[in-house]
Design a protein around this motif. Sequence first.
Motif, short mmCIF file in Angstrom:
data_model
loop_
_atom_site.label_atom_id
_atom_site.label_comp_id
_atom_site.label_asym_id
_atom_site.label_seq_id
_atom_site.Cartn_x
_atom_site.Cartn_y
_atom_site.Cartn_z
N THR A 159 0.83 -1.20 0.00
CA THR A 159 0.00 0.00 0.00
C THR A 159 0.87 1.25 0.00
O THR A 159 0.55 2.24 -0.68
CB THR A 159 -0.93 0.00 1.23
OG1 THR A 159 -1.69 -1.21 1.25
CG2 THR A 159 -1.89 1.17 1.18
N THR A 160 1.97 1.23 0.75
CA THR A 160 2.89 2.36 0.75
C THR A 160 3.47 2.59 -0.64
O THR A 160 3.59 3.74 -1.10
CB THR A 160 4.03 2.11 1.75
OG1 THR A 160 3.48 1.93 3.06
CG2 THR A 160 5.01 3.27 1.77
N LEU A 161 3.83 1.51 -1.32
CA LEU A 161 4.37 1.63 -2.67
C LEU A 161 3.35 2.23 -3.63
O LEU A 161 3.68 3.10 -4.44
CB LEU A 161 4.81 0.25 -3.17
CG LEU A 161 5.38 0.18 -4.60
CD1 LEU A 161 6.64 1.03 -4.70
CD2 LEU A 161 5.67 -1.27 -4.99
N LEU A 162 2.09 1.79 -3.54
CA LEU A 162 1.06 2.33 -4.42
C LEU A 162 0.79 3.80 -4.14
O LEU A 162 0.60 4.60 -5.07
CB LEU A 162 -0.22 1.51 -4.26
CG LEU A 162 -0.15 0.05 -4.72
CD1 LEU A 162 -1.47 -0.67 -4.44
CD2 LEU A 162 0.19 -0.03 -6.20
N ILE A 163 0.75 4.17 -2.86
CA ILE A 163 0.52 5.58 -2.51
C ILE A 163 1.68 6.44 -3.00
O ILE A 163 1.48 7.52 -3.57
CB ILE A 163 0.34 5.72 -0.99
CG1 ILE A 163 -0.96 5.05 -0.55
CG2 ILE A 163 0.33 7.19 -0.58
CD1 ILE A 163 -1.14 4.99 0.96
N THR A 164 2.91 5.98 -2.79
CA THR A 164 4.08 6.73 -3.25
C THR A 164 4.09 6.84 -4.77
O THR A 164 4.46 7.89 -5.32
CB THR A 164 5.37 6.04 -2.76
OG1 THR A 164 5.31 5.87 -1.34
CG2 THR A 164 6.58 6.89 -3.09
N ALA A 165 3.70 5.79 -5.47
CA ALA A 165 3.63 5.83 -6.93
C ALA A 165 2.62 6.87 -7.39
O ALA A 165 2.87 7.61 -8.36
CB ALA A 165 3.27 4.46 -7.48
N ASN A 166 1.48 6.97 -6.70
CA ASN A 166 0.48 7.98 -7.06
C ASN A 166 1.01 9.38 -6.85
O ASN A 166 0.71 10.29 -7.63
CB ASN A 166 -0.79 7.76 -6.24
CG ASN A 166 -1.71 6.72 -6.84
OD1 ASN A 166 -2.58 7.03 -7.63
ND2 ASN A 166 -1.52 5.47 -6.47
N ILE A 167 1.80 9.58 -5.80
CA ILE A 167 2.41 10.90 -5.58
C ILE A 167 3.38 11.23 -6.70
O ILE A 167 3.40 12.36 -7.22
CB ILE A 167 3.13 10.92 -4.22
CG1 ILE A 167 2.13 10.70 -3.08
CG2 ILE A 167 3.86 12.24 -4.02
CD1 ILE A 167 2.79 10.49 -1.73
N ALA A 168 4.19 10.25 -7.10
CA ALA A 168 5.14 10.47 -8.20
C ALA A 168 4.41 10.78 -9.50
O ALA A 168 4.82 11.68 -10.26
CB ALA A 168 6.04 9.25 -8.35
N PHE A 169 3.32 10.04 -9.77
CA PHE A 169 2.53 10.32 -10.98
C PHE A 169 2.00 11.74 -10.95
O PHE A 169 2.00 12.45 -11.98
CB PHE A 169 1.36 9.33 -11.09
CG PHE A 169 1.78 7.91 -11.27
CD1 PHE A 169 3.03 7.59 -11.77
CD2 PHE A 169 0.92 6.87 -10.92
CE1 PHE A 169 3.42 6.27 -11.94
CE2 PHE A 169 1.30 5.55 -11.09
CZ PHE A 169 2.55 5.25 -11.59
N CYS A 170 1.53 12.16 -9.79
CA CYS A 170 0.97 13.50 -9.64
C CYS A 170 2.02 14.57 -9.94
O CYS A 170 1.75 15.55 -10.64
CB CYS A 170 0.41 13.67 -8.23
SG CYS A 170 -0.52 15.19 -7.95
N LEU A 171 3.24 14.39 -9.44
CA LEU A 171 4.31 15.36 -9.68
C LEU A 171 4.70 15.41 -11.16
O LEU A 171 4.94 16.48 -11.71
CB LEU A 171 5.53 15.02 -8.83
CG LEU A 171 5.40 15.26 -7.32
CD1 LEU A 171 6.66 14.84 -6.61
CD2 LEU A 171 5.11 16.73 -7.04
N ILE A 172 4.77 14.24 -11.79
CA ILE A 172 5.09 14.21 -13.22
C ILE A 172 4.04 14.96 -14.03
O ILE A 172 4.36 15.72 -14.97
CB ILE A 172 5.23 12.76 -13.70
CG1 ILE A 172 6.45 12.10 -13.03
CG2 ILE A 172 5.36 12.69 -15.21
CD1 ILE A 172 6.54 10.61 -13.28
N GLU A 173 2.79 14.77 -13.67
CA GLU A 173 1.71 15.46 -14.39
C GLU A 173 1.76 16.97 -14.13
O GLU A 173 1.48 17.76 -15.04
CB GLU A 173 0.37 14.88 -13.97
CG GLU A 173 0.17 13.45 -14.45
CD GLU A 173 -0.91 12.71 -13.67
OE1 GLU A 173 -1.56 13.37 -12.82
OE2 GLU A 173 -1.11 11.51 -13.91
#
Length: 215
Positions: free
Chosen positions: A30-44
Motif C-alpha cells: 500500500t505504501t508503494l502504491l501511494i508513493t507511486a500515485n504521488i510520483a505520478f501527480c508530480l510528473i503530471e
Amino acid sequence: VIQEELYRNVALAIGAVAVIVFFTVASPMTTLLITANIAFCLIEILGFMWLMGFAIDSVTVILLALAVGLSVDYSAHVGHTFMVKKSIDKNKRAAEALSDMGAAVLSGGISTFLAVIVLLFSDSYVFIVLSRQFCLTVLLGLGHGLFLLPVMLSWIGPKAFSAGQDLDAEEETTGKDNGKTLEDSEEGDDKEVTKVDATADESEAVMKDEPSEKA
C-alpha cells in the motif's frame, strides 16, 4: 544548479513521505502504491507547468516540494481505510473505503481549492505560480486518490489487517437478520389471518343462533 535542487528536494520529500506513510499504513504494498500515485501527480504537474510556460526556478521548485505533502493526503486516507476493511473481494474493500473516506477527502480537496482560487487573478508571478500549482495539485491529487488508487488496490492491493472490519461477516449477519425479520413478519401475518378467520367464524355462529332464538 536549480535542476539539481529540484531532483534533490523532490526525491527527499518523496522519500520522507514514503517512510511516514509506511509507519502509518504498515503495509509495504500500500505504501508503494501511494508513493507511486504521488510520483505520478508530480510528473503530471511538471507536464502542465510546461504547457503553461513556467520555467524551473526557485519558486516552482519550492512549490513542487510542497506539492508532495499536499498530494499524499488524498491517497493516504483511502489507502489506510482500504487496509482496515476485511473481505475476500478486493473490489468490495475498495468500494467500502471510498464509501467511508471518499466524502471527507473530497471535502478537504474542495476547501483547499477554494482557499487558493482567489490567487488565480493576481498579477504577481509568485502568486500566479502558487495558485496554479496548488490547484493542479488538488485536482490531480483528488483524481489519483479517488479514482486511480482504488482501482490499483482492487487489482494488487494487499490483505487487510487481522483486526480490521470484517465485511463478509457483517453481510452474512445482516442477511440472517433480514431473513429473521421476514420470517417474523410472515408469522405475524399468519397469526392475523387466523385471528380474522376465528372472528368471522364466531360472527357466523352468532348469526345462526339468532333465528333459532326468535323461533
